[in-house]
Design a protein around this motif. Structure first.
Motif, PDB file in Angstrom:
ATOM      1  N   ALA A  69     -11.586   2.029  -4.006  1.00  0.00           N
ATOM      2  CA  ALA A  69     -11.566   1.066  -2.483  1.00  0.00           C
ATOM      3  C   ALA A  69     -11.095  -0.261  -2.966  1.00  0.00           C
ATOM      4  O   ALA A  69     -10.420  -0.786  -2.349  1.00  0.00           O
ATOM      5  CB  ALA A  69     -12.905   1.249  -1.896  1.00  0.00           C
ATOM      6  N   MET A  70     -11.750  -0.724  -4.093  1.00  0.00           N
ATOM      7  CA  MET A  70     -11.367  -2.140  -4.313  1.00  0.00           C
ATOM      8  C   MET A  70     -10.030  -2.494  -4.872  1.00  0.00           C
ATOM      9  O   MET A  70      -9.350  -3.469  -4.483  1.00  0.00           O
ATOM     10  CB  MET A  70     -12.302  -2.585  -5.386  1.00  0.00           C
ATOM     11  CG  MET A  70     -12.377  -3.937  -6.098  1.00  0.00           C
ATOM     12  SD  MET A  70     -12.648  -5.266  -5.299  1.00  0.00           S
ATOM     13  CE  MET A  70     -14.602  -5.218  -5.877  1.00  0.00           C
ATOM     14  N   ILE A  71      -9.425  -1.408  -5.595  1.00  0.00           N
ATOM     15  CA  ILE A  71      -7.970  -1.510  -5.953  1.00  0.00           C
ATOM     16  C   ILE A  71      -7.016  -1.646  -4.662  1.00  0.00           C
ATOM     17  O   ILE A  71      -6.034  -2.393  -4.766  1.00  0.00           O
ATOM     18  CB  ILE A  71      -7.630  -0.383  -7.054  1.00  0.00           C
ATOM     19  CG1 ILE A  71      -8.650  -0.420  -8.296  1.00  0.00           C
ATOM     20  CG2 ILE A  71      -6.284  -0.359  -7.279  1.00  0.00           C
ATOM     21  CD1 ILE A  71      -8.379   0.333  -9.209  1.00  0.00           C
ATOM     22  N   ASN A  72      -7.377  -0.584  -3.886  1.00  0.00           N
ATOM     23  CA  ASN A  72      -6.625  -0.516  -2.416  1.00  0.00           C
ATOM     24  C   ASN A  72      -6.596  -1.819  -1.961  1.00  0.00           C
ATOM     25  O   ASN A  72      -5.515  -2.455  -1.291  1.00  0.00           O
ATOM     26  CB  ASN A  72      -7.438   0.453  -1.538  1.00  0.00           C
ATOM     27  CG  ASN A  72      -6.538   0.618  -0.293  1.00  0.00           C
ATOM     28  OD1 ASN A  72      -6.947   0.311   0.638  1.00  0.00           O
ATOM     29  ND2 ASN A  72      -5.339   1.156  -0.382  1.00  0.00           N
ATOM     30  N   ARG A  73      -7.855  -2.572  -1.738  1.00  0.00           N
ATOM     31  CA  ARG A  73      -7.980  -3.745  -0.997  1.00  0.00           C
ATOM     32  C   ARG A  73      -7.194  -4.704  -1.864  1.00  0.00           C
ATOM     33  O   ARG A  73      -6.730  -5.915  -1.462  1.00  0.00           O
ATOM     34  CB  ARG A  73      -9.411  -4.391  -0.846  1.00  0.00           C
ATOM     35  CG  ARG A  73     -10.130  -3.411  -0.006  1.00  0.00           C
ATOM     36  CD  ARG A  73     -11.354  -4.188   0.449  1.00  0.00           C
ATOM     37  NE  ARG A  73     -12.431  -4.230  -0.519  1.00  0.00           N
ATOM     38  CZ  ARG A  73     -13.244  -3.378  -0.859  1.00  0.00           C
ATOM     39  NH1 ARG A  73     -13.361  -2.262  -0.050  1.00  0.00           N
ATOM     40  NH2 ARG A  73     -13.843  -3.545  -1.884  1.00  0.00           N
ATOM     41  N   LEU A  74      -6.935  -4.678  -3.167  1.00  0.00           N
ATOM     42  CA  LEU A  74      -6.202  -5.580  -3.947  1.00  0.00           C
ATOM     43  C   LEU A  74      -4.526  -5.493  -4.000  1.00  0.00           C
ATOM     44  O   LEU A  74      -4.033  -6.396  -4.034  1.00  0.00           O
ATOM     45  CB  LEU A  74      -6.894  -5.371  -5.482  1.00  0.00           C
ATOM     46  CG  LEU A  74      -6.165  -6.543  -6.241  1.00  0.00           C
ATOM     47  CD1 LEU A  74      -6.978  -7.879  -6.183  1.00  0.00           C
ATOM     48  CD2 LEU A  74      -6.887  -5.842  -7.784  1.00  0.00           C
ATOM     49  N   GLU A  75      -4.399  -4.557  -3.741  1.00  0.00           N
ATOM     50  CA  GLU A  75      -2.653  -4.068  -3.767  1.00  0.00           C
ATOM     51  C   GLU A  75      -2.107  -4.739  -2.648  1.00  0.00           C
ATOM     52  O   GLU A  75      -2.534  -4.673  -1.729  1.00  0.00           O
ATOM     53  CB  GLU A  75      -2.579  -2.580  -3.607  1.00  0.00           C
ATOM     54  CG  GLU A  75      -2.893  -2.104  -4.997  1.00  0.00           C
ATOM     55  CD  GLU A  75      -2.592  -0.515  -4.860  1.00  0.00           C
ATOM     56  OE1 GLU A  75      -1.792  -0.021  -5.774  1.00  0.00           O
ATOM     57  OE2 GLU A  75      -2.733   0.438  -4.005  1.00  0.00           O
ATOM     58  N   ILE A  76      -1.071  -5.284  -2.973  1.00  0.00           N
ATOM     59  CA  ILE A  76      -0.037  -6.305  -1.722  1.00  0.00           C
ATOM     60  C   ILE A  76       1.283  -5.205  -1.801  1.00  0.00           C
ATOM     61  O   ILE A  76       2.129  -5.414  -2.712  1.00  0.00           O
ATOM     62  CB  ILE A  76       0.290  -7.507  -2.357  1.00  0.00           C
ATOM     63  CG1 ILE A  76      -0.762  -8.352  -2.610  1.00  0.00           C
ATOM     64  CG2 ILE A  76       1.199  -8.131  -1.321  1.00  0.00           C
ATOM     65  CD1 ILE A  76      -0.473  -9.829  -2.941  1.00  0.00           C
ATOM     66  N   SER A  77       1.011  -4.445  -0.754  1.00  0.00           N
ATOM     67  CA  SER A  77       2.096  -3.552  -0.547  1.00  0.00           C
ATOM     68  C   SER A  77       3.158  -4.325   0.452  1.00  0.00           C
ATOM     69  O   SER A  77       2.936  -5.392   0.751  1.00  0.00           O
ATOM     70  CB  SER A  77       1.624  -2.242   0.305  1.00  0.00           C
ATOM     71  OG  SER A  77       1.149  -2.658   1.687  1.00  0.00           O
ATOM     72  N   GLU A  78       4.205  -3.670   0.628  1.00  0.00           N
ATOM     73  CA  GLU A  78       5.372  -4.281   1.683  1.00  0.00           C
ATOM     74  C   GLU A  78       4.702  -4.362   3.015  1.00  0.00           C
ATOM     75  O   GLU A  78       4.959  -5.291   3.752  1.00  0.00           O
ATOM     76  CB  GLU A  78       6.537  -3.647   1.494  1.00  0.00           C
ATOM     77  CG  GLU A  78       7.172  -3.797   0.204  1.00  0.00           C
ATOM     78  CD  GLU A  78       8.905  -3.239   0.306  1.00  0.00           C
ATOM     79  OE1 GLU A  78       9.199  -2.841   1.489  1.00  0.00           O
ATOM     80  OE2 GLU A  78       9.316  -2.968  -0.785  1.00  0.00           O
TER      81      GLU A  78
END
Length: 421
Positions: A69-78
């Motif tokens: 969940a933390m990694i998902n919030r961290l990712e900057i997708s297009e």
């Protein structure tokens, strides 16, 4: 970095911010809007650089075995970048509150007194994880004429620095001091402690994140802090509430997004309608995967309601769970809210105009709602256009904070040679 050197570096950032705030307050609306639109263009043009820097943070997070969940919030997708770009254009389109003058009134002395809306000055944002907050917060602060010092989580340092760097490039190209937007470039927590002592240069601190972060900032800060610790929101179902209204409102308030601060965490049911209302609630919510924890009376009315533990009353679940309590009436409901609420959002479902008005007057929360879901306590839903957070403190803002809440008002006086007798 040695502590003395770190202290000097943080203080230098704060001093530069204060200096930049002197010219920022007078920046024309057209210039601010163009900076926001140019930042949107620059984000799109620098997509690969943003993704490359963000990948460093994501790789480090995986190495540290942070939660998915933390990694998902961290990712900057297009898609996240597209949201940031859309947000910049939306903020540029909002009406600029700076310079608004109202309440002009002639006094017996001959002077005319009014109020002018002005920026707060220098704001420090301290937040966790999501790098998009860097752009969103900087854009709102800039549009309201403020300078901002941003300190995101250490796990997002590369992402935050590249995003702020892009915005600083746009500011420089527009002939504006790039110190208008700065990211604290140190991951050492001591840097935050030093920042929170710079009351000479910083006007307001806004922390965004979990209760632990907000309490830590509040305890250490020598600067005023605008905060909300948690969102323990309730819905009181009055004796004359119709199930066809009450059930969808509770469902939406809990199920749509259970992990947000305006999701309902407790339902209080008037004893006169509890025999029919609680089974109806239990059937609907259980089918949606919600765990119901209740008082003895609630448990006796439906087997799907489990006994609540002492610590469940007033708990922020942030999950598909809530407490259910049968109350004798509005007085007991309001007493419960006063004891267990967090001054975030409280709602009543009723057919009684008199009781609805009493609830609005007497319940202390940043938003008090009649016959609608708690999920509406949101800047966008309230017509603010965008929000930087929700304040459950009353000085100087209470509730969602949009552009106007990032400003204050000063008195202005117009005279024609009057002197005081």
């Amino acid at each position: 970095m040695e502590s003395v050197t770190l202290e000097t570096a943080v203080k230098d950032i704060a001093q530069k911010a204060r200096q930049a705030s002197r010219t920022m307050a007078a920046l024309p609306t057209a210039v601010k809007n163009q900076i926001l639109r140019d930042t949107a263009t620059a984000l799109e043009a620098n997509l690969e650089q943003i993704k490359a820097e963000n990948s460093k943070d994501v790789a480090a997070a995986r190495e540290k075995q942070l939660s998915p969940a933390m990694i998902n919030r961290l990712e900057i997708s297009e898609a996240v970048i597209a949201d940031m770009i859309r947000g910049l254009h939306e903020i540029a389109a909002l009406e600029d509150p700076v310079g608004e003058v109202d309440e002009m009134a002639k006094r017996p002395s001959g002077i005319t007194v009014g109020r002018m809306r002005v920026p707060l000055g220098v704001i420090s944002m301290i937040y966790e994880s999501r790098p998009n907050v860097t752009i969103d917060s900087a854009a709102l602060c800039l549009k309201a004429g403020n300078v901002v010092i941003l300190r995101g989580g250490s796990e997002a340092i590369h992402s935050n620095l590249v995003l702020a760097g892009i915005m600083q490039g746009v500011l420089s190209a527009a002939g504006v001091d790039p110190a208008v937007v700065q990211v604290l470039p140190f991951t050492d927590r001591a840097a935050v402690d030093i920042l929170l002592k710079q009351e000479e240069y910083i006007d307001l601190v806004i922390p965004r994140g979990g209760e632990g972060l907000i309490r830590a900032v509040t305890q250490k800060s020598m600067i005023p802090v605008l905060k909300h610790y948690k969102g323990v929101c309730h819905i009181f179902i009055d004796k004359d509430a119709k199930p066809e209204m009450a059930i969808p409102i509770v469902h939406n308030s809990k199920v749509q997004r259970p992990g947000v601060c305006n999701a309902v965490e407790g339902v209080l049911v008037h004893q006169e309608c509890s025999a029919t209302m609680i089974p109806a609630l239990a059937a609907d919510l259980s089918a949606a995967g919600v765990r119901l924890l209740g008082c003895a009376k609630s448990c006796s009315l439906d087997r799907r309601v489990e006994p609540a533990a002492d610590e469940d009353w007033g708990r922020e679940f942030l999950d598909l769970a809530l407490v259910v309590k049968v109350v004798s009436g509005m007085d007991q409901a309001m007493e419960y809210i006063a004891e267990h609420g967090s001054q975030h959002t409280e709602a009543i479902i009723t057919d009684s105009y008199e009781r609805s008005q009493r609830f609005l007057r007497e319940v202390d929360a940043s938003a008090v709602i009649v016959n609608a879901a708690t999920r509406f306590n949101d800047g966008g839903q309230f017509g603010l256009g965008a929000e930087i957070g929700i304040s459950t403190t009353k000085l100087h803002a209470y509730g969602p904070m949009g552009l106007k809440e990032l400003t204050t008002r000063k008195f202005i006086v117009l005279g024609q040679g009057e002197i005081r007798s």
